[in-house]
Design a protein around this motif. Sequence first.
Motif, PDB file in Angstrom:
ATOM      1  N   LEU A 182      35.169  17.466  -4.595  1.00 24.64           N
ATOM      2  CA  LEU A 182      34.961  18.489  -3.828  1.00 24.64           C
ATOM      3  C   LEU A 182      33.382  18.576  -3.633  1.00 24.64           C
ATOM      4  O   LEU A 182      33.044  18.642  -2.688  1.00 24.64           O
ATOM      5  N   LEU A 183      32.546  18.354  -4.489  1.00 23.16           N
ATOM      6  CA  LEU A 183      31.128  18.438  -4.658  1.00 23.16           C
ATOM      7  C   LEU A 183      30.498  17.262  -3.806  1.00 23.16           C
ATOM      8  O   LEU A 183      29.546  17.351  -3.030  1.00 23.16           O
ATOM      9  N   ALA A 184      31.400  16.159  -3.991  1.00 25.85           N
ATOM     10  CA  ALA A 184      30.689  14.905  -3.473  1.00 25.85           C
ATOM     11  C   ALA A 184      30.601  14.698  -2.091  1.00 25.85           C
ATOM     12  O   ALA A 184      30.066  14.221  -1.257  1.00 25.85           O
ATOM     13  N   ASP A 185      31.718  15.756  -1.349  1.00 27.46           N
ATOM     14  CA  ASP A 185      31.919  16.071   0.062  1.00 27.46           C
ATOM     15  C   ASP A 185      30.873  16.755   0.603  1.00 27.46           C
ATOM     16  O   ASP A 185      30.814  16.927   1.882  1.00 27.46           O
ATOM     17  N   LEU A 186      30.149  17.493  -0.094  1.00 25.96           N
ATOM     18  CA  LEU A 186      28.992  18.120   0.594  1.00 25.96           C
ATOM     19  C   LEU A 186      27.765  17.379   1.201  1.00 25.96           C
ATOM     20  O   LEU A 186      27.660  16.531   0.789  1.00 25.96           O
ATOM     21  N   PRO A 187      27.290  18.103   2.159  1.00 27.06           N
ATOM     22  CA  PRO A 187      25.982  17.505   2.656  1.00 27.06           C
ATOM     23  C   PRO A 187      24.960  17.201   1.385  1.00 27.06           C
ATOM     24  O   PRO A 187      25.114  17.643   0.615  1.00 27.06           O
ATOM     25  N   GLU A 188      24.074  16.076   1.826  1.00 29.22           N
ATOM     26  CA  GLU A 188      23.200  15.770   0.777  1.00 29.22           C
ATOM     27  C   GLU A 188      22.348  16.758   0.305  1.00 29.22           C
ATOM     28  O   GLU A 188      22.164  17.064  -1.149  1.00 29.22           O
ATOM     29  N   ALA A 189      21.789  17.535   1.041  1.00 30.38           N
ATOM     30  CA  ALA A 189      20.953  18.758   0.734  1.00 30.38           C
ATOM     31  C   ALA A 189      21.595  19.532  -0.182  1.00 30.38           C
ATOM     32  O   ALA A 189      21.179  20.091  -1.228  1.00 30.38           O
ATOM     33  N   GLU A 190      22.721  19.975   0.074  1.00 34.96           N
ATOM     34  CA  GLU A 190      23.430  20.879  -0.568  1.00 34.96           C
ATOM     35  C   GLU A 190      23.999  20.210  -1.907  1.00 34.96           C
ATOM     36  O   GLU A 190      23.779  21.036  -2.883  1.00 34.96           O
ATOM     37  N   ARG A 191      24.483  19.121  -2.116  1.00 38.12           N
ATOM     38  CA  ARG A 191      24.621  18.583  -3.350  1.00 38.12           C
ATOM     39  C   ARG A 191      23.577  18.446  -4.220  1.00 38.12           C
ATOM     40  O   ARG A 191      23.797  18.721  -5.674  1.00 38.12           O
ATOM     41  N   ARG A 192      22.404  18.279  -3.786  1.00 37.23           N
ATOM     42  CA  ARG A 192      21.221  18.128  -4.561  1.00 37.23           C
ATOM     43  C   ARG A 192      20.887  19.678  -5.098  1.00 37.23           C
ATOM     44  O   ARG A 192      20.644  19.940  -6.203  1.00 37.23           O
ATOM     45  N   ALA A 193      21.084  20.700  -4.033  1.00 36.98           N
ATOM     46  CA  ALA A 193      20.844  21.869  -4.729  1.00 36.98           C
ATOM     47  C   ALA A 193      21.935  22.420  -5.625  1.00 36.98           C
ATOM     48  O   ALA A 193      21.344  23.010  -6.604  1.00 36.98           O
ATOM     49  N   VAL A 194      22.835  22.168  -5.399  1.00 30.46           N
ATOM     50  CA  VAL A 194      24.083  22.473  -6.436  1.00 30.46           C
ATOM     51  C   VAL A 194      23.854  21.687  -7.805  1.00 30.46           C
ATOM     52  O   VAL A 194      23.834  22.392  -8.763  1.00 30.46           O
ATOM     53  N   ALA A 195      23.555  20.568  -7.750  1.00 25.25           N
ATOM     54  CA  ALA A 195      23.399  19.706  -8.954  1.00 25.25           C
ATOM     55  C   ALA A 195      22.168  20.356  -9.794  1.00 25.25           C
ATOM     56  O   ALA A 195      22.214  20.419 -11.013  1.00 25.25           O
ATOM     57  N   GLU A 196      21.169  20.697  -9.081  1.00 22.70           N
ATOM     58  CA  GLU A 196      19.960  21.140  -9.755  1.00 22.70           C
ATOM     59  C   GLU A 196      20.069  22.519 -10.483  1.00 22.70           C
ATOM     60  O   GLU A 196      19.557  22.928 -11.439  1.00 22.70           O
ATOM     61  N   LYS A 197      20.991  23.447  -9.972  1.00 23.25           N
ATOM     62  CA  LYS A 197      21.232  24.688 -10.635  1.00 23.25           C
ATOM     63  C   LYS A 197      22.389  24.851 -11.569  1.00 23.25           C
ATOM     64  O   LYS A 197      22.370  25.761 -12.204  1.00 23.25           O
ATOM     65  N   LEU A 198      23.083  23.524 -11.758  1.00 22.79           N
ATOM     66  CA  LEU A 198      24.265  23.752 -12.655  1.00 22.79           C
ATOM     67  C   LEU A 198      23.694  23.443 -14.176  1.00 22.79           C
ATOM     68  O   LEU A 198      22.482  22.952 -14.403  1.00 22.79           O
ATOM     69  N   GLU A 199      24.477  23.842 -15.139  1.00 21.07           N
ATOM     70  CA  GLU A 199      24.189  23.715 -16.356  1.00 21.07           C
ATOM     71  C   GLU A 199      25.107  22.355 -16.875  1.00 21.07           C
ATOM     72  O   GLU A 199      26.184  22.297 -16.125  1.00 21.07           O
ATOM     73  N   TYR A 200      24.769  21.659 -17.975  1.00 22.57           N
ATOM     74  CA  TYR A 200      25.106  20.411 -18.171  1.00 22.57           C
ATOM     75  C   TYR A 200      25.683  20.383 -19.665  1.00 22.57           C
ATOM     76  O   TYR A 200      25.012  19.627 -20.495  1.00 22.57           O
ATOM     77  N   PRO A 201      26.843  21.162 -19.940  1.00 26.24           N
ATOM     78  CA  PRO A 201      27.176  21.316 -21.289  1.00 26.24           C
ATOM     79  C   PRO A 201      27.625  19.733 -21.839  1.00 26.24           C
ATOM     80  O   PRO A 201      28.434  19.134 -21.032  1.00 26.24           O
ATOM     81  N   MET A 202      27.285  19.326 -23.090  1.00 22.46           N
ATOM     82  CA  MET A 202      27.844  18.107 -23.666  1.00 22.46           C
ATOM     83  C   MET A 202      29.018  18.161 -24.322  1.00 22.46           C
ATOM     84  O   MET A 202      29.021  18.445 -25.536  1.00 22.46           O
ATOM     85  N   TYR A 203      30.195  18.323 -23.517  1.00 25.63           N
ATOM     86  CA  TYR A 203      31.602  18.740 -24.364  1.00 25.63           C
ATOM     87  C   TYR A 203      32.107  17.714 -25.318  1.00 25.63           C
ATOM     88  O   TYR A 203      32.438  17.751 -26.366  1.00 25.63           O
ATOM     89  N   THR A 204      31.499  16.242 -24.366  1.00 30.89           N
ATOM     90  CA  THR A 204      31.917  15.172 -25.535  1.00 30.89           C
ATOM     91  C   THR A 204      30.486  14.355 -25.235  1.00 30.89           C
ATOM     92  O   THR A 204      29.644  14.327 -24.382  1.00 30.89           O
ATOM     93  N   ALA A 205      30.646  12.941 -25.993  1.00 30.14           N
ATOM     94  CA  ALA A 205      29.581  11.923 -25.570  1.00 30.14           C
ATOM     95  C   ALA A 205      29.705  11.501 -24.357  1.00 30.14           C
ATOM     96  O   ALA A 205      28.529  10.992 -23.752  1.00 30.14           O
ATOM     97  N   ARG A 206      30.829  11.810 -23.591  1.00 34.02           N
ATOM     98  CA  ARG A 206      31.009  11.058 -22.171  1.00 34.02           C
ATOM     99  C   ARG A 206      30.689  11.947 -21.210  1.00 34.02           C
ATOM    100  O   ARG A 206      30.701  11.875 -20.087  1.00 34.02           O
ATOM    101  N   SER A 207      30.156  13.375 -21.546  1.00 34.65           N
ATOM    102  CA  SER A 207      30.072  14.598 -20.552  1.00 34.65           C
ATOM    103  C   SER A 207      28.738  13.856 -19.815  1.00 34.65           C
ATOM    104  O   SER A 207      27.834  13.321 -20.066  1.00 34.65           O
ATOM    105  N   THR A 208      28.622  14.445 -18.657  1.00 34.76           N
ATOM    106  CA  THR A 208      27.598  14.349 -17.554  1.00 34.76           C
ATOM    107  C   THR A 208      26.166  14.801 -17.975  1.00 34.76           C
ATOM    108  O   THR A 208      26.237  16.147 -18.465  1.00 34.76           O
TER     109      THR A 208
END
Length: 261
Positions: free
Chosen positions: A138-164
């Motif tokens: 769903l996020l990959a389909d966003l326009p590039e500028a919107e994808r980058r804006a979303v990615a920058e404001k997200l938190e990235y919890p390490m649920y496992t060693a394979r988490s982003t």
Amino acid sequence: MSQTVDRALSILPLLAEGPADLGRVADRLGVHKSTALRLLRTLHEHGLVYRQSDQRYRLGARLFALAQEAMENLDIREIAHPHLARLNENCGHTVHLAVHEEGEVLYIDKVESRYPVRMYSRIGKPVAITVAAVAKLLLADLPEAERRAVAEKLEYPMYTARSTAGPAAFLKELATVREQGWATDLGGHEESINCVAAPIRGADGRVVAAMSVSAPNVVVTADELLTLLPLVRRTADAISGEYSGRTPVATPTTTPDRDTE
């Protein structure tokens, strides 16, 4: 009568290319101008075409209003559920349907696994947006500028060693997902749970929802789950066809060979 309807409907895709005069419409239909004029007048009376001041015709506002109304009344869950249920019957694993709303990716439908060991999830619950396969689609389909804006404001919890791990890694993965047209979560949220997902697209080609199949390692390995990817993608295509009004593709009822393409 059926020929008259067919000719009238054939005018609409012609005008979708741009305004056209009476002669061009008649030539495209292969009819006399008087016949084309009668068809255009009928469509004009219903607001489906509009005659401009230069005597050319274009699509009418009523057509766009009807299209918008039809889209607003479409229920992706209602359309998708029979396909999800058939997929579940075939593979036995948990099947989800998710949408992107107000900054969250939410499960809106679920068909439970028939196996005693299964993953926990709940309809209406947000997914782990940085690792979930449906979220990536769903996020990959966003326009590039919107994808980058979303990615920058997200938190990235390490649920496992394979988490982003962060925005750069997330954007790289979204670029891959966008190019290949499918996504996975192989232990990124829970080490013991794997997931493969495919997009559901509307008439304009944009992703309107995503569906997935998930299973624990104790039921099937990640490699075994990946063999279902062609089946998942064909199911998503069948839902897309029905949702967008294209000729629907029958949902497959057999598991494909070991092939992830």
